[in-house]
Every structure is written in structure tokens, then in C-alpha cells.
Design a protein around this motif. Structure first.
Motif, mmCIF file in Angstrom:
data_model
loop_
_atom_site.group_PDB
_atom_site.id
_atom_site.type_symbol
_atom_site.label_atom_id
_atom_site.label_comp_id
_atom_site.label_asym_id
_atom_site.label_seq_id
_atom_site.Cartn_x
_atom_site.Cartn_y
_atom_site.Cartn_z
ATOM 1 N N SER A 146 -1.441 10.508 7.851
ATOM 2 C CA SER A 146 -2.675 9.710 7.855
ATOM 3 C C SER A 146 -3.510 9.851 9.121
ATOM 4 N N THR A 151 4.332 7.374 7.269
ATOM 5 C CA THR A 151 2.955 7.160 6.791
ATOM 6 C C THR A 151 1.932 7.644 7.820
ATOM 7 N N TYR A 157 0.825 -1.212 0.000
ATOM 8 C CA TYR A 157 0.000 0.000 0.000
ATOM 9 C C TYR A 157 0.862 1.266 0.000
ATOM 10 N N LYS A 206 -2.620 5.806 4.091
ATOM 11 C CA LYS A 206 -3.507 5.587 5.244
ATOM 12 C C LYS A 206 -3.594 4.103 5.590
ATOM 13 N N LYS A 207 -3.846 3.272 4.577
ATOM 14 C CA LYS A 207 -3.913 1.820 4.813
ATOM 15 C C LYS A 207 -2.557 1.284 5.265
ATOM 16 N N THR A 267 2.183 1.912 -3.391
ATOM 17 C CA THR A 267 1.161 2.321 -4.369
ATOM 18 C C THR A 267 0.394 3.565 -3.895
ATOM 19 N N ARG A 268 1.002 4.306 -2.972
ATOM 20 C CA ARG A 268 0.525 5.617 -2.512
ATOM 21 C C ARG A 268 -0.763 5.576 -1.684
ATOM 22 N N ASN A 269 -1.056 4.465 -1.046
ATOM 23 C CA ASN A 269 -2.194 4.438 -0.125
ATOM 24 C C ASN A 269 -1.623 4.476 1.291
#
Length: 386
Positions: free
Chosen positions: A227, A223, A185, A192-193, A188-190
Motif C-alpha cells: 500500500s 498491508t 478492511y 490500503k485503508k 474485505t481486500r481494501n
């Protein structure tokens, strides 16, 4: 192949060196040293397929003697592995047959033949019964995926692992999967997850084959900062004992986190400048460097402006240790992009905040969800009437 002794998998160390070789910010003299280390690693594991690719990409120079030697060793080792498989199938039990096939899979991974490794891993899986052993094969596939940055392969493997866990599986492997998934994640730029998965794994981290614990904490803090809200950041990161024991070892990271929470904005910008090089030279974070820089600045500017109904641009510039012109230009961009809820009164030199009404937003969300629920109930009632 895995870092069971607390060390990173050799191929992922090699992947990072290959990334640095292609990075424009790495000095030429450093690249000479890296090129020598890459060649040593490739020769040590007889990675003929990777060697050919690197020669084609002009990363390494062709030495036909070295290539022929590696090919000969691969051929010789494959013959031995085929003989072991044949012997196991004729004279031994199912577990020995599986082990022989697994050895061949690991050999293809070692020499850097991705397609054959994936093919052989599938064959090994067909000989595997235990869920735990099937999971281990998925981890080998995930490591291959991260070596080649093949996100399609990683995504499919994570889904496969989750399906396997529905059949059973131990907590140790489930916790390891969280780190793999978090890294996917983050890559792939997510963010928060990724932050949630990393925070869940802090006290159970055993995934040393991917990266050392220090690097894991580095990713977790980075991260989390963009987030989590302020209260969650304090509970889960600033005061987390696992993070406190390690964060001091990572340059600038402690100042970066604590100065943000303590509203020491000048110190925050100094620490942030120190961290940029580490973020830029990380193979997982590098593609998101500009995005991450923007998100962090959005967080810190929003936090500063939350305390005021209006504030002079000069006061804000002084708090951040920058010029009025810099803040003016920065905020203009963020306001235009809808990232900050304020407006600039250029004549008076004042920033006026116009934060959206949180209660109104919650009311609208409730109406929308209630509408959706009523529609679902109506559809269900039609089915029941029939």
C-alpha cells in the motif's frame, strides 16, 4: 468477554480452530487434535446452538447426552438471568437493570446463539444512556460479526460506532475502533485503508481481544508493503520503533520487509516463500491469498524495473534467484494485465521500461478536477441568483 487482561477472546480463538479444521492444507493428525480442542471449548461454554451446527456440517459427531446436558444448563441459567432482570426492574435502579440485561446478552454470546445475542444487545442498548457503554455494546456486536465473518453486520456496526462518536466518546475507544475497522478492511481486500488504520494504531494498541500484538504487527507489515510508497514504508514501517521491537519474533517477516527495502531480491523471495504458509492459514487473509501474492510480486518487480531504462531478462532472473523462463512467464502475465509498464524484446532478451509520464497524469487530473469545480460554481451561482 473481552481480552482486558491482554488475551484474545476465547470465541475468536475457537473461530480460528474451526477455520483450520476446514482447511485442506492442515494435516489430518492436526485436525484430530483441533477437533478435540473445539469440542472441549464448545462443552465448556455450553454452546448448544454451535454444537448442532457443527454436527450438521459433519465437523463433530452427535452425542445426544452432551447436547441435552448443554440445553438443560442453558435453560437453568436463563431462568436465573430472567429472575435477576425482574428483581432489578422491581427493586433496583436503572444501572442495575442495564447490568442484568447486559449479563443476559453476554450469556447468549457465550453459548453461541447469534440471533438472540443481537436481539438482547439491542434491548440492553435501549436501557443504556452513556455513550461509552453504548460503544462497548457495539464492540460486542463487532466481535460476534468477526466470529461469524458477517461483513454486513460488521459494516453497519462500524457506521453505528462512528455516529456514536459524534455524540462524544473517549480516545481509548476511538483507537480500538480503528483496529476493528482496519481488520474489516483487510478482510474485505481494501489493504490500503487497512494499512493506514493499523499504522495509526501502532502506539495505542489495546485491542487484545481481537488478536495478540505480534499478529497486529504481522497484519500491519503485510498491508503496508503493498500500500505504501518506498519513502512512506521507510518512515512508517522499516524505522518504526514499535515494529522493530516485535518483528524479529515473527518468522520471515523481518527479512521480508528489509530485503524489499534494501533491494535484496533473492532474500526477499526466500522470505516470501516462508511467509506464504502463514498467510494461507490465516482466516482473515486466506480468501485473498492469490490476490496478495500477485500484488506483492507487482510491487517488487516494479521496484526493480524503476532503476532501469532497459535490462536483460537474464540479469533480472539472476537478481531474483530464478530461471529466465520463470521471469519471462511472470512478466508476460503482469504486462498483459497492465500491472507493469514495460515490454519484452524476446529476440534481444531485453526488458524495456515505458513508465507513464507522472507529470502528464497530474496535469490531466488537475484539468478534470478544475472542470468539476467550475461546474459546481456555475450550479451554485444559479441558486444564488434565484
Amino acid at each position: 468477554m473481552e481480552g482486558q487482561d491482554g488475551t484474545q477472546q476465547a470465541h475468536l480463538v475457537l473461530a480460528h480452530k474451526l477455520f483450520l479444521l476446514s482447511h485442506p492444507d492442515v494435516q489430518d493428525i492436526e485436525k484430530v487434535r483441533l477437533r478435540d480442542e473445539v469440542l472441549t471449548s464448545v462443552k465448556a461454554d455450553d454452546m448448544a446452538p454451535l454444537y448442532e451446527t457443527l454436527v450438521a456440517d459433519s465437523v463433530l459427531e452427535l452425542d445426544q447426552g452432551v447436547l441435552d446436558s448443554m440445553r438443560a444448563k442453558i435453560e437453568e441459567e436463563l431462568k436465573k438471568l430472567e429472575e435477576k432482570i425482574a428483581d432489578a426492574e422491581e427493586n433496583l435502579g436503572e444501572s442495575e437493570v442495564r447490568e442484568a440485561h447486559l449479563a443476559k446478552s453476554l450469556f447468549f454470546i457465550q453459548v453461541g446463539d447469534k440471533e438472540k445475542a443481537l436481539e438482547q444487545l439491542k434491548l440492553t442498548e435501549s436501557k443504556t444512556v452513556a455513550v461509552g457503554q453504548k460503544m462497548d455494546l457495539v464492540f460486542y456486536t463487532l466481535q460476534l460479526g468477526f466470529f461469524y465473518m458477517d461483513f454486513d453486520l460488521i459494516s453497519k456496526s462500524i457506521d453505528k460506532a462512528k455516529n456514536l462518536f459524534e455524540e462524544g466518546g473517549d480516545w481509548e475507544r476511538k483507537n480500538r475502533l480503528k483496529v476493528y475497522e482496519g481488520l474489516y478492511y483487510m478482510s474485505t481486500r481494501n489493504f490500503k485503508k487497512a494499512a493506514n488504520l493499523f499504522l495509526d494504531s501502532i502506539s495505542t494498541f489495546t485491542t487484545y481481544e481481537l488478536f495478540p500484538y505480534d499478529t497486529f504487527i504481522f497484519y500491519t507489515v503485510l498491508t503496508s508493503i503493498i500500500s505504501l510508497d518506498r519513502v512512506s514504508l521507510k518512515q512508517k514501517v522499516v524505522d518504526a520503533p514499535e515494529i522493530l521491537t516485535v518483528i524479529g519474533k515473527i518468522p520471515y517477516l523481518s527479512e521480508f520487509l528489509n530485503s524489499l527495502y534494501d533491494c535484496q531480491y533473492k532474500s526477499f523471495f526466500t522470505a516470501f516463500a516462508g511467509l506464504t504458509e502463514q498467510i494461507k492459514l490465516d482466516r482473515y487473509l486466506h480468501p485473498h491469498f492469490r490476490y496478495y501474492m500477485r500484488e506483492v510480486r507487482t510491487v517488487v518487480y516494479s521496484q526493480f524495473l524503476e532503476s532501469y531504462k532497459s535490462v536483460t531478462i537474464e540479469a533480472m532472473a539472476k537478481a531474483f534467484g530464478v530461471t529466465v523462463e520463470f521471469i519471462d512467464l511472470e512478466l508476460s502475465r503482469f504486462i498483459a494485465a497492465g500491472k507493469l509498464h514495460c515490454k519484452i524484446d524476446k529476440v534481444a532478451g531485453v526488458l524495456e521500461t515505458n513508465r507513464p509520464d507522472a507529470k502528464n497524469a497530474l496535469y490531466q487530473a488537475t484539468i478534470k478536477q478544475g472542470d468539476f469545480l467550475l461546474n459546481r460554481i456555475q450550479k451554485l451561482s444559479r441558486v444564488i441568483d434565484l
